[in-house]
Design an enzyme around this catalytic site. Structure first.
Site, mmCIF file in Angstrom:
data_model
loop_
_atom_site.group_PDB
_atom_site.id
_atom_site.type_symbol
_atom_site.label_atom_id
_atom_site.label_comp_id
_atom_site.label_asym_id
_atom_site.label_seq_id
_atom_site.Cartn_x
_atom_site.Cartn_y
_atom_site.Cartn_z
ATOM 1 N N HIS A 181 7.515 24.006 29.904
ATOM 2 C CA HIS A 181 8.523 23.841 28.845
ATOM 3 C C HIS A 181 8.884 25.216 28.294
ATOM 4 C CE1 HIS A 181 10.172 21.110 25.474
ATOM 5 N NE2 HIS A 181 10.646 22.327 25.269
ATOM 6 N N GLY A 238 18.078 19.643 21.591
ATOM 7 C CA GLY A 238 18.959 19.767 20.422
ATOM 8 C C GLY A 238 18.389 19.061 19.206
ATOM 9 N N HIS A 292 13.030 15.814 25.039
ATOM 10 C CA HIS A 292 12.469 16.308 23.781
ATOM 11 C C HIS A 292 12.387 15.118 22.827
ATOM 12 C CE1 HIS A 292 13.598 20.364 25.103
ATOM 13 N NE2 HIS A 292 12.959 20.863 24.062
ATOM 14 N N ASP A 335 17.347 30.486 27.284
ATOM 15 C CA ASP A 335 18.057 31.190 26.200
ATOM 16 C C ASP A 335 17.096 31.650 25.104
ATOM 17 O OD1 ASP A 335 17.779 28.425 25.942
ATOM 18 O OD2 ASP A 335 19.325 28.266 24.422
ATOM 19 N N GLU A 359 9.388 15.381 17.956
ATOM 20 C CA GLU A 359 9.270 16.736 17.401
ATOM 21 C C GLU A 359 9.846 16.676 15.979
ATOM 22 O OE1 GLU A 359 11.833 19.602 19.263
ATOM 23 O OE2 GLU A 359 10.706 21.318 18.516
ATOM 24 N N HIS A 417 12.488 27.545 27.502
ATOM 25 C CA HIS A 417 13.954 27.628 27.485
ATOM 26 C C HIS A 417 14.404 29.037 27.848
ATOM 27 C CE1 HIS A 417 14.741 23.706 25.434
ATOM 28 N NE2 HIS A 417 13.501 23.894 25.041
ATOM 29 N N ASP A 451 7.741 27.074 24.973
ATOM 30 C CA ASP A 451 9.036 26.664 24.409
ATOM 31 C C ASP A 451 10.037 27.825 24.477
ATOM 32 O OD1 ASP A 451 10.698 24.719 23.525
ATOM 33 O OD2 ASP A 451 9.984 24.670 21.461
HETATM 34 ZN ZN LIG Z 1 12.055 22.802 23.826
#
Ligand SMILES: [Zn+2]
Length: 328
Positions: free
Chosen positions: A8, A178, A205, A12, A208, A10, A285
């Protein structure tokens, strides 16, 4: 040293600093020094919640709006992960967030795959000279972004089509990312019914910013894994269901503390998750936004939650089994 696996992460949120420096120059932002770059790409210490955390992505996303930037970042991130002892990773990104220059989502995905392929080529050349260096395997996860309305739906459909086209050719699976509290998971049932029909594996996701219902919906849709999922602990029946189905949770401790799910590492419920028998994995993450590495996540868990070497080995075995690639 353990062979690390990050399921997991990302793209960006994990642009290496040196890459950001290069991309900022390409954007004509010559006057930004490293301190300022770091400030713009890392979450502030007083981050109040997930929405504020997500706001820290504005600048990194701005840097990633060309195929060249996506290619370079994919290549550089994989290089960085390899240098940190990661042997398998599944970087993820939302192609729909990288099209402001007018390129298509498919072009974005092709650029990331090109970065992945260049990494694999260069790595195999390196291994010829240095056979003792570890090998990193990797594949991509395409995220749909939570949203409402026709435009958001169309963007998600484009992501689904790109995932189907490149599935097994660089792309491994899909995800939904998101603002979970603003756009509940249950609203995305029609999209996941299409994804299931196309035989594309997916993670979501869930659990969370939103609670157990979000995780339950993700399971009902057929998610192979749950991104975070840490709030399952609020509901014992859900914990039982996750254990029974052995659905892996992609935990990201530092990120959870920054989004204020837990006040500190000491409060991270690692021991509860372990003793419940949940199939948990540890991930970063966002390496840059959260200013972390997988080694740092494990070190913090050892320090604050008394994670043992045997437990760490078990968590990495969980990650190996939860991977969207069959790892031997
Ligand atoms: Zn994430």
């Amino acid at each position: 040293m353990e062979n690390l696996i990050d399921l997991h992460i990302h793209l960006d949120g994990s642009i290496p600093l040196r890459t950001a420096r290069r991309l900022a120059k390409l954007e004509g932002l010559n006057s930004i020094d490293d301190t300022e770059l770091r400030r713009r790409m890392t979450v502030p210490p007083d981050c109040p919640d997930l929405n504020a955390y997500l706001a820290a992505f504005a600048f990194p996303l701005k840097l990633l709006q060309t195929p060249e930037a996506v290619e370079i970042t994919t290549y550089d991130l994989l290089t960085e992960l390899r240098s940190e002892g990661v042997i398998y990773a599944e970087p993820r990104f939302a192609p729909s967030s990288l099209t402001t220059s007018g390129i298509s989502q498919e072009e974005v995905v092709e650029a990331a795959i090109a970065g992945l392929q260049r990494f694999i080529r260069d790595q195999s050349e390196d291994i010829k000279v240095h056979p003792e260096h570890p090998t990193l395997r990797a594949g991509l996860i395409l995220c749909m972004m939570r949203g409402r309305g026709e435009e958001a739906f169309r963007a998600s459909m484009d992501t689904i089509h790109a995932a189907k086209k490149y599935l097994g050719r660089g792309v491994l699976a899909m995800d939904l990312a998101g603002a979970e509290a603003l756009f509940p998971t249950r609203e995305f049932a029609p999209l996941f019914s299409i994804i299931r029909g196309l035989d594309i594996p997916f993670t979501i996701h869930a659990g969370e910013a939103d609670g157990p219902d979000s995780i339950r919906d993700a399971i009902r849709f057929g998610a192979c894994r749950i991104g975070h999922g840490v709030r399952c602990l609020e509901n014992p029946e859900l914990v039982e269901l996750l254990c029974k189905k052995q659905i892996p949770l992609e935990l990201c401790p530092t990120s959870n503390i920054q989004t204020r799910i837990f006040p500190s590492f000491d409060a991270f419920p690692l021991r509860k998750l372990l003793s419940a028998g949940l199939k948990i994995t540890i991930n970063t993450d966002n390496m840059t936004v959260s200013d972390t590495t997988l080694n740092n996540e494990f070190a913090k868990l050892k320090e604050a939650c008394a994670l043992t070497s045997n437990e760490m080995h078990m968590l990495l075995t969980n990650a190996k089994e939860a991977a969207f690639t069959h790892l031997t």
